[in-house]
Design an enzyme around this catalytic site. Structure first.
Site, PDB file in Angstrom:
ATOM      1  N   GLY A  41      -2.619 -13.043  -5.546  1.00 15.88           N
ATOM      2  CA  GLY A  41      -2.431 -12.192  -4.368  1.00 15.88           C
ATOM      3  C   GLY A  41      -3.049 -12.757  -3.103  1.00 15.88           C
ATOM      4  O   GLY A  41      -3.213 -12.053  -2.108  1.00 15.88           O
ATOM      5  N   ALA A  42      -3.393 -14.041  -3.117  1.00 15.67           N
ATOM      6  CA  ALA A  42      -4.023 -14.645  -1.940  1.00 15.67           C
ATOM      7  C   ALA A  42      -3.038 -15.515  -1.162  1.00 15.67           C
ATOM      8  O   ALA A  42      -3.407 -16.208  -0.225  1.00 15.67           O
ATOM      9  CB  ALA A  42      -5.245 -15.459  -2.359  1.00 15.67           C
TER      10      ALA A  42
ATOM     11  N   ASP B 291       7.762 -22.625  -2.834  1.00 18.02           N
ATOM     12  CA  ASP B 291       6.578 -22.575  -3.693  1.00 18.02           C
ATOM     13  C   ASP B 291       6.797 -23.330  -5.002  1.00 18.02           C
ATOM     14  O   ASP B 291       5.950 -24.110  -5.440  1.00 18.02           O
ATOM     15  CB  ASP B 291       6.216 -21.114  -4.006  1.00 18.02           C
ATOM     16  CG  ASP B 291       5.995 -20.298  -2.742  1.00 18.02           C
ATOM     17  OD1 ASP B 291       5.871 -20.908  -1.665  1.00 18.02           O
ATOM     18  OD2 ASP B 291       5.967 -19.062  -2.843  1.00 18.02           O
TER      19      ASP B 291
HETATM   20  C1  GLA Z   1       6.531 -16.647  -0.212  1.00 16.52           C
HETATM   21  C2  GLA Z   1       7.844 -17.103  -0.841  1.00 16.52           C
HETATM   22  C3  GLA Z   1       8.298 -18.442  -0.265  1.00 16.52           C
HETATM   23  C4  GLA Z   1       8.293 -18.413   1.251  1.00 16.52           C
HETATM   24  C5  GLA Z   1       6.988 -17.832   1.802  1.00 16.52           C
HETATM   25  C6  GLA Z   1       7.037 -17.622   3.286  1.00 16.52           C
HETATM   26  O1  GLA Z   1       5.498 -17.512  -0.557  1.00 16.52           O
HETATM   27  O2  GLA Z   1       7.707 -17.216  -2.235  1.00 16.52           O
HETATM   28  O3  GLA Z   1       9.565 -18.783  -0.784  1.00 16.52           O
HETATM   29  O4  GLA Z   1       9.412 -17.720   1.741  1.00 16.52           O
HETATM   30  O5  GLA Z   1       6.662 -16.596   1.205  1.00 16.52           O
HETATM   31  O6  GLA Z   1       7.162 -18.826   3.941  1.00 16.52           O
END
Ligand code: GLA
Length: 381
Positions: A118-119, A168
């Site tokens: 959650g960070a 991510d």
């Molecule tokens: C979350 C999502 C990513 C991206 C970011 C915002 O981390 O998982 O895909 O959209 O937010 O940049």
């Protein structure tokens, strides 16, 4: 960490297995651009989810979360979504693999890690990536890192309910030590840049606000961006996403969209340009310009995209007014989580002491300081 996972697996399943790791990520710049098919600049970090796996000869998948001391089992042939939230990540990855025609056998699985939850460091993408990587290696499925990133993203869409972009999962799988990844989220072309800010430290300040609003508001932002694209599409041929929309185009059709839709789209278009500017600065080793772009990114995220919160604004504003901090912004989806800061080494301790005290006075708790090192992506240990 590795010792804890080994011991827990042995205690729980009474056997040995193979160990894998997949990290969380930071993002230098390029927020909410990934699902708009723009650019991002993330890197994998030295905090990961570790998992041990062993085929069990049947069709049952047995999952044990070491950090939550929670377990569950389901048949790899089942289509019933598991009740337990964490187990859905394992289930979802298996289902996405099966959609690609891959045969997954039963296995025992234990996982845990040191990516703060959650960070905004993408603990969930780290989990999806380690699950995917471990299963693919264990059963010789031959899935590429590209495919695994996509599988993780689809797991999030279809079994967790967040329509996230690919940043991510991509960072968790493709990261390399001391390098950041410029990723074009439309083509998935990527380029690794050495990230070596001599004299500066990358420090995360965790607001300790859990981003509970994140998934619902996240999907709302995505829909608003789509709305902006639909408006421009009525007039301009060849527009498929905000990646194809210029500020001029947006301003021309501004009167036909809601004011907040306009601001969301404007932010994304400007943020894409900031990533390109930051990459050009990175080629020259000009970390001051990168820092300036980070400040600009935060202003846009806070005022136009409206995914910040008072705590994140306080941290980023304080940093912006502090000599020796050359860049600061909220990171990730928003509504809580961390700021990422580029701090002059000479000012580091004084800054941290000061902001800790001031933040504590303002919000009744200190921010958590997280030092990160840019490190390798998913791997077998
Ligand atoms: C979350 C999502 C990513 C991206 C970011 C915002 O981390 O998982 O895909 O959209 O937010 O940049």
């Amino acid at each position: 960490m590795v010792g804890i996972i080994n011991d827990a697996f042995k205690k729980y399943y009474g056997s040995e297995g193979e160990l894998f790791a997949s990290p969380g990520r930071v993002n230098i710049i390029g927020e909410h651009t990934d699902y708009n098919f723009g650019f991002v600049l993330p890197g994998a970090i030295d905090k990961a989810i570790y998992a041990k796996i062993k085929p069990n000869g049947g069709r049952l998948c047995r999952v044990y979360s070491i950090d939550y001391n929670e377990s569950a089992e389901f048949s790899v042939d089942s289509n019933e979504l598991p009740q337990k939230h964490l187990v859905r990540y394992v289930f979802g990855v298996i289902k996405e693999m099966q959609k690609l025609g891959k045969r997954v056998e039963g296995f025992d699985f234990a996982f845990g890690g040191d990516v703060p939850i959650g960070a905004g460091l993408s603990s969930s993408a780290a989990l999806e990536s380690v699950v995917g990587y471990a299963i693919s290696e264990t059963f010789g499925l031959g899935l590429s890192r590209f495919q695994l990133a996509k599988i993780g993203q689809m797991c999030e869409h279809n079994y967790v309910g967040v329509r996230c972009g690919i940043m991510d999962q991509f960072a968790s799988l493709f990261g390399e030590e001391n390098k950041v990844i410029q990723l074009d989220c439309r083509t998935l072309d990527y380029k690794l840049f050495p990230f070596n800010p001599v004299g500066y430290k990358v420090v995360l300040l965790d607001s300790q606000v859990k981003h509970s609003l994140a998934s619902s508001e996240y999907n709302v932002r995505m829909a608003q961006c789509e709305e902006g694209v639909t408006t421009v599409q009525k007039h301009v041929n060849g527009v498929e996403s905000l990646r194809d929309v210029t500020l001029d185009m947006l301003n021309t059709y501004k009167g036909e969209m809601e004011e907040d839709v306009y601001r969301r789209c404007k932010f994304v278009i400007e943020e894409n340009q900031r990533v390109l500017d930051a990459c050009a600065a990175l080629e020259r080793g000009d970390y001051r310009i990168i820092g300036e772009k980070m400040f600009g990114s935060h202003r846009g995220l806070s005022k136009d995209y409206e995914v910040s919160c008072p705590e994140l604004d306080y941290l980023a504003d304080y940093a912006a007014n502090y000599d020796g901090v050359i860049g600061s912004r909220m990171m990730g989806g928003g509504f809580g989580g961390c700021t990422i800061n580029l701090i002059n080494e000479a000012n580091h301790d004084a800054f941290i002491n000061e902001i800790t005290e001031k933040y504590n006075r303002q919000f009744g708790r200190p921010p958590r300081v997280i030092d990160v090192v840019i490190s390798d992506g998913a791997r077998k240990l």
